[in-house]
Design a protein around this motif. Structure first.
Motif: not given
Ligand code: THU
Length: 128
Positions: A33-34, A56-60, A66-70, A94-100
């Motif tokens: 998001e940032d 999962r490597t990239a997301i983790f 500290g980032k939460r919204k993909i 889990e971290f979805e936020d209008d994710t493409k």
């Protein structure tokens, strides 16, 4: 970041794929998001089940910073049109936020999906 540049980062991450067992290289990148960007590759293990997918490597990496919204996630492999596995779809949820969801074959050849298209009726407690 432009999708093309995110794909380039995922391609670079794929070069670091540790996949001596499957020989199936995968790279991923996420934009949060940032605007921060993280990338990752699949990491296999002799015991097989500890294997971590590129997504999962990239997301983790992002979440542990500290980032939460993909906002965007790219997947690229040496095969054509490789989609995230079921486990990764649930982790994206889990971290979805209008994710493409960007399924890439090259910087010119990619398709963009909504999260709902790849995991309808998903389960989440949304406690971010
Ligand atoms: N893999 C990923 O990294 N992401 C996917 O979307 C599909 C599968 C990895 C896991 C394993 O290292 C290899 O590909 C073969 O399944």
């Amino acid at each position: 970041m432009e999708i093309k540049n995110l794909i380039k980062l995922a391609m670079e991450a794929k070069e670091n794929s540790y996949s001596p067992y499957s020989k199936f290289r995968v790279g991923s990148s996420v934009e949060m998001e940032d605007g921060s960007v993280y990338s990752g590759c699949n990491i296999e293990n002799a015991a097989y089940s500890p294997t971590n997918c590129a997504e999962r490597t990239a997301i983790f990496k992002a979440v542990s910073e500290g980032k939460r919204k993909i906002k965007k996630i790219v997947v690229i492999s040496d095969d054509k049109d490789v989609f995230p596995c079921g486990v990764c779809r649930q982790v994206i949820r889990e971290f979805e936020d209008d994710t493409k969801i960007i399924i890439a074959n090259s910087v010119e050849d990619y398709k963009v999906y909504s999260f709902e298209e790849i995991l309808p009726h998903s389960f989440s407690l949304d406690r971010r």
